[in-house]
Design a protein around this motif. Structure first.
Motif, PDB file in Angstrom:
ATOM      1  N   ALA A 100       4.834   2.067   1.139  1.00 49.81           N
ATOM      2  CA  ALA A 100       5.824   2.444  -0.195  1.00 49.81           C
ATOM      3  C   ALA A 100       6.443   3.900   0.382  1.00 49.81           C
ATOM      4  N   ALA A 138       3.241   1.071  -4.891  1.00 51.09           N
ATOM      5  CA  ALA A 138       2.245   0.449  -3.894  1.00 51.09           C
ATOM      6  C   ALA A 138       1.175  -0.462  -5.028  1.00 51.09           C
ATOM      7  N   ASP A 142       0.993  -1.159  -0.096  1.00 48.78           N
ATOM      8  CA  ASP A 142      -0.054  -0.008   0.023  1.00 48.78           C
ATOM      9  C   ASP A 142       0.963   1.254   0.091  1.00 48.78           C
ATOM     10  N   VAL A 143       0.192   2.230  -0.126  1.00 44.43           N
ATOM     11  CA  VAL A 143       0.864   3.598  -0.045  1.00 44.43           C
ATOM     12  C   VAL A 143       1.713   4.013   0.860  1.00 44.43           C
ATOM     13  N   GLN A 169      -1.833  -1.759  -4.724  1.00 43.68           N
ATOM     14  CA  GLN A 169      -3.037  -1.548  -3.922  1.00 43.68           C
ATOM     15  C   GLN A 169      -4.113  -1.655  -4.722  1.00 43.68           C
TER      16      GLN A 169
END
Length: 332
Positions: A11, A25, A7-8, A27
């Protein structure tokens, strides 16, 4: 150093830990909406964009462009001269994302496959600080051929229309010691309609929590998340589960005001969303107590990977045997 992760937030943490790191990411709440089979990532991005748009998460063209940009990052990474690191946790969402990447990579040239360095963590990645995350990623090792193959098979299974293929992938993952993948696939199968009442486990969790008096949508999400051994859903995905239970001519949930349940698209005033109070309907209580079956009346159709859950659904989850069974065995 290029790292693909879940996910962000992860990252960003990896890039904070070292300026030379490029982290991407991967995601996508893959437990939500239809998944198309195959390893053509751009075709997947196109199809996936409509699932997002139908849930009012974003415009389809914006979603498609974002996913294709991510795909281009992956292609460029494996076509480069550098090693590529894959860092994922043990949740269902993480394991499905990893399966999608390794499924795609399984059709790439052998020299590209050899660049992958994999590190999986049984639990969530969010518990580690920036530096620890980076050190974990750096410890990634070459993906064994057997591991590569099992994840590729798992992706084919979840994006296909036959849940018994997911069951077979789970057994193979268990036999090879891939516990996070096996656990994730087991959790995935529990999203099939149950033999007992036609509900998925997520739907049962929602109804049972409302029955206990939790009618606030945000608190409902928190309480249901706490029942998961390894939480995997984002809140926007969760609202779609709730919306399905509130939908149709004879829903299982309703709002105290009698107004339709408001999912939170980007432009919704959240005061209206937060003001909602959810309640069980009589049908919802009957289904939850085993006096009725959800599939015997109107219900919102949904997708579980590549399998459509509708009135013609041939597959069910049997909690007694912990097996996928057909409609005949389920008595449907």
């Amino acid at each position: 150093m290029r790292i693909f992760t879940n996910d962000v937030a992860t990252a960003n943490a990896l890039e904070r830990a070292e300026g030379r790191v490029v982290a991407v990411a991967w995601q996508d709440p893959l437990a939500f909406g239809r998944l198309i089979a195959g390893n053509d990532l751009d075709a997947f991005a196109n199809a996936r964009s409509f699932a997002y748009a139908s849930a009012h998460w974003d415009e389809d063209n914006v979603v498609e462009d974002d996913l294709k940009l991510r795909n281009a990052e992956l292609l460029a990474a494996f076509e480069s001269e550098s090693e590529v690191y894959l860092l994922f946790g043990g949740s269902l969402a993480d394991q499905l994302s990893l399966a999608q990447i390794l499924g795609w990579l399984s059709e790439r040239p052998i020299n590209e496959q050899a660049k992958a360095r994999l590190m999986t963590v049984d639990g969530p990645l969010a518990v580690f600080d920036d530096g620890a995350l980076l050190e974990i990623a750096k410890a990634g090792e070459i993906v064994p051929a057997g591991t590569h193959a099992i994840y590729a098979v798992a992706w084919d299974a979840v994006s296909g229309a036959d849940p018994t293929e997911v069951e077979a992938a789970l057994e193979r993952a268990s036999s090879e010691g891939l516990s996070s993948l096996a656990t994730g696939l087991g959790r995935w199968l529990q999203e099939l309609p149950s033999v007992e009442n036609g509900l998925s486990i997520s739907q049962m969790q929602v109804l049972d929590t409302v029955r206990l008096g939790i009618g606030d949508a945000r608190e409902l999400f928190r309480q249901v998340q706490s029942t998961e051994a390894t939480p995997f859903r984002i809140d926007w995905e969760f609202w779609q589960v709730v919306d399905g239970l509130c939908s149709g001519a004879d829903p299982l949930l309703t709002t105290a005001s009698g107004q339709p349940f408001l999912c939170p698209p980007k432009d919704l005033a959240f005061e209206a969303f937060d003001a909602q109070v959810l309640e069980l309907t009589e049908r919802g209580r009957a289904v939850l107590e085993g006096r009725s079956n959800y599939l015997s009346g109107p219900f919102a159709e949904r997708w579980l990977g590549g399998a459509k859950i509708d009135g013609e659904s041939p597959w069910f989850w049997d909690y007694a045997s912990r097996k996928v069974v057909g409609a005949a065995a389920a008595g449907a």
